[in-house]
Design a protein around this motif. Structure first.
Motif, short mmCIF file in Angstrom:
data_model
loop_
_atom_site.label_atom_id
_atom_site.label_comp_id
_atom_site.label_asym_id
_atom_site.label_seq_id
_atom_site.Cartn_x
_atom_site.Cartn_y
_atom_site.Cartn_z
N VAL A 80 1.03 -1.84 -0.05
CA VAL A 80 -0.12 0.03 -0.32
C VAL A 80 0.79 1.55 -0.09
N TRP A 81 -0.13 2.28 -0.35
CA TRP A 81 0.30 4.20 -0.70
C TRP A 81 0.74 4.27 1.31
N LYS A 88 -1.42 16.24 9.02
CA LYS A 88 -0.77 17.33 8.14
C LYS A 88 0.05 15.74 7.90
N TYR A 89 0.80 16.38 6.66
CA TYR A 89 1.39 15.69 5.58
C TYR A 89 2.88 15.53 6.62
N LEU A 90 3.89 14.37 6.81
CA LEU A 90 5.12 14.28 7.43
C LEU A 90 5.77 13.83 6.19
N ALA A 91 5.37 12.53 5.93
CA ALA A 91 6.27 11.80 5.04
C ALA A 91 5.01 10.93 4.52
N ASP A 92 5.43 10.01 3.01
CA ASP A 92 4.61 9.18 2.50
C ASP A 92 5.88 8.46 2.10
N LEU A 98 8.45 -5.74 6.91
CA LEU A 98 7.90 -4.90 6.17
C LEU A 98 8.39 -3.92 5.18
N LEU A 99 8.91 -4.02 4.39
CA LEU A 99 9.84 -3.26 3.51
C LEU A 99 9.77 -1.38 3.51
N ILE A 100 9.68 -0.32 3.80
CA ILE A 100 9.22 0.51 3.99
C ILE A 100 10.06 1.31 2.72
N ASP A 101 9.49 1.99 1.62
CA ASP A 101 10.09 2.70 0.35
C ASP A 101 9.75 4.02 0.67
N VAL A 102 10.82 4.99 0.84
CA VAL A 102 10.50 5.93 1.08
C VAL A 102 11.73 7.76 0.63
N ASP A 103 11.13 8.38 -0.18
CA ASP A 103 12.41 9.37 -0.60
C ASP A 103 13.56 9.21 0.33
N PRO A 119 0.84 13.52 -6.66
CA PRO A 119 1.92 14.16 -6.13
C PRO A 119 2.74 13.35 -5.57
N GLU A 120 4.16 14.46 -5.38
CA GLU A 120 5.59 13.29 -5.59
C GLU A 120 5.67 14.36 -3.94
N THR A 121 6.96 13.26 -3.13
CA THR A 121 7.86 14.14 -2.11
C THR A 121 8.63 15.26 -2.06
N LEU A 122 8.10 16.51 -1.32
CA LEU A 122 8.90 17.19 -1.34
C LEU A 122 8.38 18.79 -2.75
N ALA A 123 7.17 17.88 -3.63
CA ALA A 123 7.71 18.67 -4.64
C ALA A 123 5.96 19.09 -4.56
N GLU A 124 4.52 18.09 -4.39
CA GLU A 124 3.91 18.75 -4.02
C GLU A 124 3.17 17.87 -2.42
N LEU A 125 3.72 17.22 -2.31
CA LEU A 125 3.62 17.16 -0.88
C LEU A 125 5.07 17.96 0.52
N ILE A 126 4.22 18.38 0.82
CA ILE A 126 5.37 19.38 1.91
C ILE A 126 5.34 18.87 3.52
#
Length: 243
Positions: free
Chosen positions: A29-30, A39-43, A53-58, A133-140
């Motif tokens: 899942v995402w 508010k968003y911290l990380a996706d 479990l693997l976490i695939d993060v920027d 959306p992309e991390t640190l582009a649209e997701l702040i």
């Protein structure tokens, strides 16, 4: 660049289930980690891998994410460490062991292993076409609300699971309010780069331009100001209907 974390221990599923926006029992899942204010911290993508479990993060958010997860760990039987893996991705035939990207079929597949290969897909064009959306582009971090960024449309939030950090605010935005602003796609006829304010015909600020691919872009807009006469740096902007 991506960092792959490995989460092990008998409490790994329940631990993440109480923290993130999506249902970990349905991985891959995402999902996102939010502040208590929603508010968003990380996706990241959460992917099952045997007894872990693997976490695939920027990669730019990986250290902070590990720190925040460790804060919540307390006495849980959970260990979190870099997995030493890389991610390959593409949109052609998926190799053995690959998973479909859970956000959108157009994002193809991802494969975790020693290699970090890419088939040359124009990922930004795909993101713009589907308003992804992309991390640190649209997701702040500490600014973005997940529903304004389309997390529900992109299968990043499960409204039937139990509580998680920021759940109350997210559920209230879903069920008790109408979104007044958020991400949508626009056409841009001229020169305008990411970060350029979008103005109404009478000069009021309507939003801001984000990722651009050709004459199309993702923009964060106030929906009540979508209409004729929008411009970004003087370039005419035509917004699609609010999602």
């Amino acid at each position: 660049m991506r960092t792959i974390l490995r989460v092990t221990g008998g409490d790994r599923v329940g631990f993440l289930q109480g923290l993130v926006t999506n249902d970990v029992t349905r991985a891959p899942v995402w999902a996102a980690l939010l502040t208590p204010q929603g508010k968003y911290l990380a996706d990241f993508l959460i992917v099952p891998d045997g007894e872990s479990l693997l976490i695939d993060v920027d990669a730019r958010l990986a250290d902070d994410l590990m720190r925040r997860l460790a804060m919540y760990r307390l006495r849980s039987d959970v260990q979190i460490a870099p997995a030493g893996l890389n991610v390959s991705r593409g949109t052609g035939p998926a190799p053995a062991g690959a998973i479909p990207d859970p956000r959108h079929p157009a994002l193809g597949w991802r494969l975790y292993g020693d290699s970090a290969l890419d088939d040359g897909t124009d990922w930004e064009a795909i993101r713009v076409a589907h308003c992804i959306p992309e991390t640190l582009a649209e997701l702040i971090p500490n600014e973005t609300f997940p529903l304004e960024a389309g997390f529900d449309r992109l299968h990043g939030v499960d409204f039937r699971k139990g509580c998680y950090v920021g759940q109350e605010v997210t559920a209230r935005m879903k069920h008790k309010t109408e979104l007044r602003k958020g991400l949508t796609t626009v056409s841009v006829a001229g020169e305008a780069t990411a970060g350029t304010p979008i103005l109404t015909a009478d000069g009021r600020e309507a939003g801001v331009l984000h990722t651009r691919a050709g004459d199309r872009a993702i923009a964060y807009l106030r929906f009540d100001r979508i209409g004729a006469g929008l411009t970004a740096g003087g370039a005419p902007v035509t917004a699609d209907a609010a999602p």
